[in-house]
Scaffold this motif. Structure first.
Motif, short mmCIF file in Angstrom:
data_model
loop_
_atom_site.label_atom_id
_atom_site.label_comp_id
_atom_site.label_asym_id
_atom_site.label_seq_id
_atom_site.Cartn_x
_atom_site.Cartn_y
_atom_site.Cartn_z
N TYR A 1 -7.39 -38.56 49.46
CA TYR A 1 -8.64 -38.92 48.76
C TYR A 1 -9.68 -37.85 49.11
O TYR A 1 -9.32 -36.70 49.40
CB TYR A 1 -9.05 -40.32 49.20
CG TYR A 1 -10.03 -41.07 48.32
CD1 TYR A 1 -9.82 -41.21 46.95
CD2 TYR A 1 -11.16 -41.67 48.86
CE1 TYR A 1 -10.71 -41.93 46.16
CE2 TYR A 1 -12.05 -42.41 48.09
CZ TYR A 1 -11.83 -42.53 46.73
OH TYR A 1 -12.70 -43.25 45.95
N ALA A 2 -10.95 -38.23 49.10
CA ALA A 2 -12.02 -37.25 49.34
C ALA A 2 -11.92 -36.59 50.73
O ALA A 2 -12.47 -35.51 50.92
CB ALA A 2 -13.36 -37.97 49.23
N PHE A 3 -11.24 -37.25 51.67
CA PHE A 3 -11.14 -36.70 53.02
C PHE A 3 -10.28 -35.44 53.01
O PHE A 3 -10.61 -34.46 53.67
CB PHE A 3 -10.60 -37.77 53.99
CG PHE A 3 -11.31 -39.09 53.78
CD1 PHE A 3 -12.59 -39.28 54.29
CD2 PHE A 3 -10.76 -40.10 53.00
CE1 PHE A 3 -13.29 -40.46 54.05
CE2 PHE A 3 -11.44 -41.29 52.76
CZ PHE A 3 -12.72 -41.47 53.28
N SER A 4 -9.20 -35.46 52.23
CA SER A 4 -8.40 -34.24 52.06
C SER A 4 -9.26 -33.17 51.39
O SER A 4 -9.22 -32.00 51.74
CB SER A 4 -7.16 -34.47 51.18
OG SER A 4 -6.10 -34.98 51.92
N GLY A 5 -10.05 -33.60 50.40
CA GLY A 5 -10.91 -32.65 49.69
C GLY A 5 -11.81 -31.91 50.66
O GLY A 5 -11.86 -30.67 50.67
N ALA A 6 -12.50 -32.67 51.52
CA ALA A 6 -13.45 -32.05 52.46
C ALA A 6 -12.71 -31.26 53.54
O ALA A 6 -13.14 -30.16 53.91
CB ALA A 6 -14.32 -33.13 53.08
N ALA A 7 -11.60 -31.81 54.05
CA ALA A 7 -10.90 -31.15 55.16
C ALA A 7 -10.27 -29.83 54.72
O ALA A 7 -10.37 -28.82 55.43
CB ALA A 7 -9.84 -32.08 55.75
N PHE A 8 -9.64 -29.82 53.55
CA PHE A 8 -8.94 -28.60 53.13
C PHE A 8 -9.93 -27.49 52.77
O PHE A 8 -9.75 -26.34 53.19
CB PHE A 8 -7.97 -28.88 51.97
CG PHE A 8 -6.64 -29.39 52.44
CD1 PHE A 8 -6.49 -30.70 52.86
CD2 PHE A 8 -5.52 -28.57 52.50
CE1 PHE A 8 -5.28 -31.19 53.33
CE2 PHE A 8 -4.29 -29.03 52.96
CZ PHE A 8 -4.17 -30.35 53.38
#
Ligand code: TMP
Length: 212
Positions: free
Chosen positions: A98-105
């Protein structure tokens, strides 16, 4: 009485942690126990935006880094109406990234800060539960080679892991860390316990807004 809403449950983690396998098992187990549940994944490569992202990940096209970040976010926003509708109908959504992958990557790339990377996803439906499948880089390496897609290198995955650790410090999100080094059934049992709790709690609560 209106039907109770479903829960929004997200699985995150670095590559090879077993997210997809566990999402499928969770949906199956919930359905078998009589709880309506569906799986979703991001990026959703089936939409027009998703196809642009897919070509980029497969290295068939080049996109500027900010641009692709915003496309990943747009790919979540375009799904929001159908997500809300399903949750309202009492369906629990089990989401693979979700958005957490978006921000982390993206924030693992040079020149990006976590704060900027989180902004486009502010206000998305807030997950009732985010489980982070924790696996050390050495254990991930034992699970075989990385694939051919963009980002699938151990150096980049280490940087991503550090960004996830920063995101997990945010107490406004219900993070649960799952030891992904257990066998598949062991991981599944932990995930099922947390999910049943989240489903029970969510049914009497309004859906929140992420990072707001
Ligand atoms: P997948 O392998 O789960 O389909 O994910 C595709 C890749 O895209 C994976 O390396 C993680 C990355 N990604 C982002 O960079 N930003 C995002 O917002 C999402 C959802 C995934």
């Amino acid at each position: 009485m209106a039907c109770k809403r479903g829960a929004l449950i997200v699985l995150e983690g670095v590559d090879k942690a077993g997210k997809t396998t566990q999402c499928k098992k969770l949906v199956q187990a919930l359905q078998q126990s009589g709880r309506p549940a569906e799986m979703m994944r991001f990026p959703d490569r089936t939409t027009t935006i998703g196809q642009l992202i897919s070509a980029y990940l497969e290295k068939k096209s080049e996109l500027e880094d900010h641009t692709v970040h915003l496309l990943f976010s747009a790919n979540r926003w375009e799904m929001v109406p159908s997500m809300k509708k399903k949750l309202d109908q009492g369906i629990t959504l089990v989401v693979d990234r979700y958005a957490f992958s978006g921000a982390a990557f993206t924030s693992a790339k040079p020149g990006f800060c976590l704060d900027w990377c989180m902004k486009p996803d502010v206000g998305l439906p807030k997950p009732d539960l985010v489980m982070f499948l924790q696996l050390s880089p050495s254990e991930a390496a034992l699970r075989g080679q990385f694939g051919e897609e963009r980002y699938e290198t151990s150096v980049f995955q280490r940087a991503v892991q550090q960004k996830f650790e920063q995101l997990m410090k945010d107490p406004s999100v219900n993070w649960q860390v799952i030891d992904a080094s257990q066998n598949i059934e062991g991981v599944h049992n932990s995930i099922m316990d947390h999910s049943l709790n989240a489903i029970n709690t969510a049914q009497d609560q309004l859906l929140g807004e992420l990072w707001k």
